[in-house]
Design an enzyme around this catalytic site. Sequence first.
Site, PDB file in Angstrom:
ATOM      1  N   ALA A 122      42.260  49.561  41.826  1.00 16.25           N
ATOM      2  CA  ALA A 122      42.891  49.813  40.502  1.00 16.25           C
ATOM      3  C   ALA A 122      42.691  49.135  39.472  1.00 16.25           C
ATOM      4  O   ALA A 122      42.774  49.288  38.236  1.00 16.25           O
ATOM      5  CB  ALA A 122      44.634  49.866  41.139  1.00 16.25           C
TER       6      ALA A 122
ATOM      7  N   GLY B 280      38.754  46.914  48.205  1.00 17.58           N
ATOM      8  CA  GLY B 280      40.295  46.968  48.459  1.00 17.58           C
ATOM      9  C   GLY B 280      40.874  47.740  47.522  1.00 17.58           C
ATOM     10  O   GLY B 280      40.502  48.055  46.501  1.00 17.58           O
ATOM     11  N   CYS B 281      42.305  48.077  48.095  1.00 18.23           N
ATOM     12  CA  CYS B 281      43.013  49.073  47.300  1.00 18.23           C
ATOM     13  C   CYS B 281      43.364  48.499  45.832  1.00 18.23           C
ATOM     14  O   CYS B 281      43.281  49.126  44.806  1.00 18.23           O
ATOM     15  CB  CYS B 281      44.212  49.448  47.995  1.00 18.23           C
ATOM     16  SG  CYS B 281      45.172  48.129  48.649  1.00 18.23           S
ATOM     17  N   TYR B 282      43.806  47.177  45.956  1.00 19.96           N
ATOM     18  CA  TYR B 282      44.453  46.404  44.476  1.00 19.96           C
ATOM     19  C   TYR B 282      43.286  46.502  43.674  1.00 19.96           C
ATOM     20  O   TYR B 282      43.087  46.487  42.367  1.00 19.96           O
ATOM     21  CB  TYR B 282      45.181  45.186  44.767  1.00 19.96           C
ATOM     22  CG  TYR B 282      46.437  45.484  45.419  1.00 19.96           C
ATOM     23  CD1 TYR B 282      47.475  45.979  44.772  1.00 19.96           C
ATOM     24  CD2 TYR B 282      46.847  44.674  46.538  1.00 19.96           C
ATOM     25  CE1 TYR B 282      48.754  45.940  45.137  1.00 19.96           C
ATOM     26  CE2 TYR B 282      48.247  44.593  46.783  1.00 19.96           C
ATOM     27  CZ  TYR B 282      49.073  45.310  46.193  1.00 19.96           C
ATOM     28  OH  TYR B 282      50.431  45.401  46.573  1.00 19.96           O
ATOM     29  N   VAL B 283      42.225  46.121  44.408  1.00 14.89           N
ATOM     30  CA  VAL B 283      40.739  45.772  43.580  1.00 14.89           C
ATOM     31  C   VAL B 283      40.268  47.028  42.926  1.00 14.89           C
ATOM     32  O   VAL B 283      40.022  47.049  41.713  1.00 14.89           O
ATOM     33  CB  VAL B 283      39.788  45.308  44.607  1.00 14.89           C
ATOM     34  CG1 VAL B 283      38.512  44.824  43.814  1.00 14.89           C
ATOM     35  CG2 VAL B 283      40.491  44.214  45.606  1.00 14.89           C
TER      36      VAL B 283
END
Lengths: 365, 365, 365, 365
Positions: free
Chosen positions: A155, A150-153
Site C-alpha cells: 500500500a 508485506g501488506c503495509y509495504v
Amino acid sequence: MKKVSIIGATGYVGIELIRLLHDHPEVEIKDLVSKSSAGQLLVDIYPQFRGSILNDYQLRAMEDFKPEESDLIFTALPHGVSQNIVSELYGKGTKIIDLSGDFRYHDVKVYEKWYGVKHKSPELAREAVYGLVELNREKIKGAELIANPGCYVTASLLGLLPLVSFEKADLNSIIIDAKSGVSGAGRSLKENLLFTETHNTMKAYSPGVHRHSSEIEYVLNQFLTGKYKKTFGSLKDQIDLETEEKAKILFTPHLIPIKRGILATIYLDLEEQSSGSEIMELYQRAYNKERFVQVLKDSLPEIKNVAGSNYAQLAFRYNKRTNRVIIISAIDNMLKGAAGQAVQNMNLIFNLPEETGLEATALFP
Amino acid sequence: MKKVSIIGATGYVGIELIRLLHDHPEVEIKDLVSKSSAGQLLVDIYPQFRGSILNDYQLRAMEDFKPEESDLIFTALPHGVSQNIVSELYGKGTKIIDLSGDFRYHDVKVYEKWYGVKHKSPELAREAVYGLVELNREKIKGAELIANPGCYVTASLLGLLPLVSFEKADLNSIIIDAKSGVSGAGRSLKENLLFTETHNTMKAYSPGVHRHSSEIEYVLNQFLTGKYKKTFGSLKDQIDLETEEKAKILFTPHLIPIKRGILATIYLDLEEQSSGSEIMELYQRAYNKERFVQVLKDSLPEIKNVAGSNYAQLAFRYNKRTNRVIIISAIDNMLKGAAGQAVQNMNLIFNLPEETGLEATALFP
Amino acid sequence: MKKVSIIGATGYVGIELIRLLHDHPEVEIKDLVSKSSAGQLLVDIYPQFRGSILNDYQLRAMEDFKPEESDLIFTALPHGVSQNIVSELYGKGTKIIDLSGDFRYHDVKVYEKWYGVKHKSPELAREAVYGLVELNREKIKGAELIANPGCYVTASLLGLLPLVSFEKADLNSIIIDAKSGVSGAGRSLKENLLFTETHNTMKAYSPGVHRHSSEIEYVLNQFLTGKYKKTFGSLKDQIDLETEEKAKILFTPHLIPIKRGILATIYLDLEEQSSGSEIMELYQRAYNKERFVQVLKDSLPEIKNVAGSNYAQLAFRYNKRTNRVIIISAIDNMLKGAAGQAVQNMNLIFNLPEETGLEATALFP
Amino acid sequence: MKKVSIIGATGYVGIELIRLLHDHPEVEIKDLVSKSSAGQLLVDIYPQFRGSILNDYQLRAMEDFKPEESDLIFTALPHGVSQNIVSELYGKGTKIIDLSGDFRYHDVKVYEKWYGVKHKSPELAREAVYGLVELNREKIKGAELIANPGCYVTASLLGLLPLVSFEKADLNSIIIDAKSGVSGAGRSLKENLLFTETHNTMKAYSPGVHRHSSEIEYVLNQFLTGKYKKTFGSLKDQIDLETEEKAKILFTPHLIPIKRGILATIYLDLEEQSSGSEIMELYQRAYNKERFVQVLKDSLPEIKNVAGSNYAQLAFRYNKRTNRVIIISAIDNMLKGAAGQAVQNMNLIFNLPEETGLEATALFP
C-alpha cells in the site's frame, strides 16, 4: 494445467490463496500442507469450501509432501520458519513464492536487525526477487524465488514510488500513517484480537518501529540507487536515480475494526511549489498501463471499493498552504497485500495474462 | 439546584447532554428545545430515557422557551444557525455554552474564510471564551458565553500544547492524522452515513482542508503569541511565548466504523535531538494536576479506554531515527469532544468541582 | 459507607461490577481479588480506570483477602469454582452475591445434569435466594446468599412471567430464540471469539441444549407450583398457581457481532383467542411499579436503547392469524443480565433505594 | 455470448448482478438502466468497477433502452413499479427475471392483501414461474418470466421443504425467526439505517406481519397441494401431497449489524417421536445432488461460511425433550437470496451449467 501447492495452508493467507486458486482457470491445486491440521478435511476447518471441488480435500503433513510434483509452491509461513522450508525446497526446479518477511531484503543485516532473527540463507536472500509487480515485473517473470511484499509495504510503495522519483520531493519528510483490518494479524490466539477487545475501538501499535518500516525504506532506497530500472513516473524522459540521497521514513500502523483492508495516508514535503496537475502527471505515467492500480481524481479511495479485489486505489491532494502532498492508498491486505499479489506473481511466472483469476471486483455492500 | 436548558436537544450532541445532565447531581433540566420535534415526548424519539425521570418530558418549541428561567443554556445547533440564536439569548444574565463552530475564533475573518458563512455578531465572537478547560480554566469561570471546542480540535490540542511550547519543536512540521467514529457526523440523512456504506470500511475525507484545521491552528497561534497565560509544560520556569513564530499544521480526518471516539496520531519534527524522558517531563508538568487528562507511559491510548468517559488519554513516542515525536491522543468525541467538555465548562461556571457528573469511566467491553 | 469486595475482579463481569461500584454513592470498594493478576495494578489491565479513584488500586490474591472486613462480597467466578469459594465464605456474617450458575437451583440434581459437575454444597444451594429482583424482591432483602440469575434467563423470564400466569397460555409451546453480544462469552481465549471469526457474521450455538434452558424452565416451574408468591400479572385478583402443569421450553441462543446486549424473541401459543389489550393488561400489572422494566406499546425494544443501562425493555405482539404471542425482550447482558442486577440485589440487601448507582440511561449512539 | 441487461442497475441488488455478470464467462452485459443515474458513468457511483471492463460504462435511461437487443433482462425494481415495466417488456421474445415481489404469487389476491397494492397484470402473475431452483428447476428452464424468490423466503423454504413433506410434521407449528444483514433493506435513505442507529445493536421488525410470511406460506401450500412435482425428500418412494392440510407459519425478521447474510432459525413440532437419522435422511434425499445446498452434520451454519457465495448451508437438531426440530439455514441475502439465484435461473434458461459464474466460495475472513 499447472500444479500448485501451498505450505501453511490453514492460516488466513493460506486460505485466501486456496480461495483464489480454486477459482483460477489455469491451475490445479496439488497439495495443501498444514502442520497443525494434517490429516483433517479442509472443510472441517474452513466450511466455506463445502460443496466446492475441494469438498473432500485432505490436508497433508510436510513429510508426505513431494515438492517435485508441483510446478510452483506458495509458502505462507511465519518468518524464521519460512527460511528453513524454502531453503530445502529451493533449486529443485519448482518455483517458490514466499509470503513471509524472510526473503524481502537482499541484505540480511537489515532483516536481522528488524526481525531479531538470524538469517540462515543469506545467499538465497540475495537471489530472491522482490515481488511488487508494478515495480519489478520483468525480473519476476524469470524468478525461481519470489519474496512477496508485506501488506503495509505494498500500500505504501504504490502510493510513494511515483513521488519518490520526483526531484522536488523531500525524501526525509515521508510519514506513513497506515490503518489495517484485523485479518492482518492472522489467526493468532491473542487477547487483544478478541472481538470484545477490538470491535468499536481503534488503536495505534508499534509507532515508528514496526518491521514494515524497514521494508518500505529498504525498497525505496534500492529504487533510489537504481536497483530497479523503471523510472516510475519521472517527468523527465531519462532520470539518473543513482543517487546518494536516501529516504528515511516514519511509519505508524493502526488496527481498525474491520476484517480486511488497508488505508495508508502518506505525507510528504515538497522542496519547491508544485501543482496538482504536475503531480497527477507523475501518477498517470506510473500507472496508466497498470491493470490493478487505479488513480482517482475527484474522489478518494475507500476500503470498501477494493476489499475482495486485487485492486489498489490511489489519490493524492496537493496542499498548497503547507506545500505538502497527502497520498491516500487503499488495498485489500489479503489480496493485493498478500495472496492476490502472490497469484499475480504466479501468473507472470507461468506467462499467463497478469489478471487471470484476479478479475473479481470488490464485494459490496 | 441550577436550572439548565438545551436548544437543539434532539441531535446527537443534544441527546448526550441530556444523558449527562440527567445524571448530574447539582442541576435540573429545565427546557429541551427542538425545532423538528417540538410537542413530542422525548422518549418517543429516544426510547432510552423511558423509565427515567425524563419519562414524560415533552420537547418544546423555541417560541415557547423562556431563556430567563434557566441559569445556563447549551446551544447545540449547526454553525450559522447558532449565531442567530446566541445573539438573541446573550446579555440577559443567562450563561451560554455554544457547541457550534460560530464563536471559536475571536477573529471572524478566519471563521468566514473556513466556514464560508458571514458572521453576524463579530463583537460577540470577540467576547466569547474558548472552552478548552485545560488551556483556559480561569477565564471560563467568569464567562458569559463559552465557545466549546471542536472534537478533533480537543484531541489535537491536548496532544500538541505541551510540545508546542518546547523550544526545539519545528512549528511548521505538525501533521495530524485523525480518525473519528461516525457519531461525529451527527444524525444527518446522507447516503454515505448508511450502515452499508460505512461498516467494515474506512476512508479519509477533506484531506488538508477540514474546518477543524483552522481552529487547531488558530488556537495554537493564539497560544504562541501569549494569549493564554499558562506555560503548559515548558521546561523553563518562565517562558516568553510572545513570539512571531507561527505554527502551520496539516490535518486529515478519517471516518472509522465505530460509534464514538477519536484517535489522533500527531507527527512533529524536533530541531535538535531530544529524549523520551525530556519530553515526558513536559507532558507531566502540563497534565499532572488535570483530572481528565492521562499521560500513559508504557501503553498506548485506545478508544475503548475512553469511550463513555470524559477522559483524554495521551502517549508519545520519541523516534530517534527520524528525530520526530509521534503523539497519540484518544477521546470520546461525544464527551471530552463535545457534551462532556461542555458540562465540565458548566461546572466551572457554577463553581462546582470540575468532575461533578463526569466521573463515569469508559464503558467496556 | 458499606464495604464491598469482588472475587474474580478481572473477568468482564468483575470489571463491570468495579465500574458500577466505583460510581455508587453508598459503597466503598474494599478488595478486588484476582487469581491471575494478583499484585498488579488494576489500571495496567484495565486502563479505563486511570485517573479515577481506582488509579492506584492493586489486585489482591485470595490468600491475602480477609472476607470479614467486607459487608458484602460479589463472587464472579466460573461455575464449579464458585461453589468452593462461596462455601468457605458463607456463614461468617458477610453477605454474598454469586454470579455463577452454582446456586441457581435449589435442587442440585438439575444443576448436576445440565452442568455436568458434582455439586459439593447441596445444602447451600437450598439456602440460596434466587436474585431475579422483580420476582423475588422480598426474600432477597433478607438473604445471606444470592444466586444472581443468568443473562439469557433474565431476559427470558422478564418476558415470560406475566404470560405464564395467564390461564390461556400453552405452557408446552414456549420457544425462546435469543441473541447475545460477545461479552457474554467472557474474556476467554478461544479461536471462535476472535474478531475475524465473529465480526460481520452470526451463528446459533447449543440449539435446544444450552444450560440456561434448564434455568429458565426450573424457575418457571418453581413459579407455577407457587414457590414465588407474587401473582405476576394474573388477570384475576387471586390465582392459585399450585398446579401440576409444567412448562417445557425450547431455547436457542445465537452469537451476534455486538459487544453487549441480549435480544430474546419468545413465541408462545394461546389455547383460546385473546387480544392485545387483554395481554397488555397482564404486562402492565406485572411491571407498572417496576423501575427497571419498561413495557413498550407502539415501538419495539432495541439493544441500543438499553445497552449501558440496567433497564429491560419489553414488547409483545398478539398474532391473531396463528393465535400466538411474540414477546421481545432486550437487556444489557452485562448489566440487568449480570453486574447491574447484582448491584440491584445489593441495594435491596443494604436497604438502599433499588436504583442507587444504577440510574444511567443507555449510552447512545 | 448471450446479451443481458439490468433495469434498476444501481440499487444494491442491481450492483450485485453487475458484479456477477461482469465475472460470468458466457454472458455480456448489454445495457444498465437506471432512472436516478442515467447518463452517469457507473464508476462514478460504484468506484469498485474502476479498472474493470466496466470502467467506461455509462448508465442508460429507460427511454433509450431497446429490450429486443438483449436475450435476457433482469428487473431489479421496487414492487409496484416492476409490474408496469415487466408487462411492457413481456412477450417480445426476451426472457425476464424479475427480482421484485410482484410476480411471486399466482393468485394476485394474496399479493394485494400483503403488499397493499393493486396488481395490474394478474394474467402475467399466473404465467410467471417461481424461481426457487431447487424446487422448480424443470419449469424454470423453459420460462419466459421468472419471479425470483424473496431473500428470507429462500432461506426459509430451503430449510423447511424437506420436513414439510414429512408426514409427522405439524404444519401449524412452524415458527421462523430470521436475522438479516442491513443490505437487505437496500440503499434507502432512512434514519434507522444510519450507521449510528444500526451498529452495535439489534432489533426485530414487523413481528408476525412481514410480507415474506405470506410468500413462505403461499409456496409451502402450493407445494402441499402438489403444485410442485418433486417429493423433496419424502421417505416414501411415492407420496401423495395433494392434501387439504395447509401450513400456517409465523415469521419474525430481525436486523443485525452485518452487511450481508441471513440466518433463519426455524422451529417445527413433530406429531410423533422421530430421530436425527430419520430426519437426516430426508435432508440428504432432498439435497444430495444439489450444487448449492450443503447439509451439515456435526457443525452449524454461520453466515461467514456463505457470505460472498451462492451456497446455502443447512443443519438441524432434533430436540427429543420437546419433540421439536430446530432447523438453521444460512445464505447470503444478496446472492442465493437475490442476484446469485437470479443468475442461477439465467443459467438454467440459457442451458448453461447451473454453477457457471457462481463458483466463488465465501469471502473469509
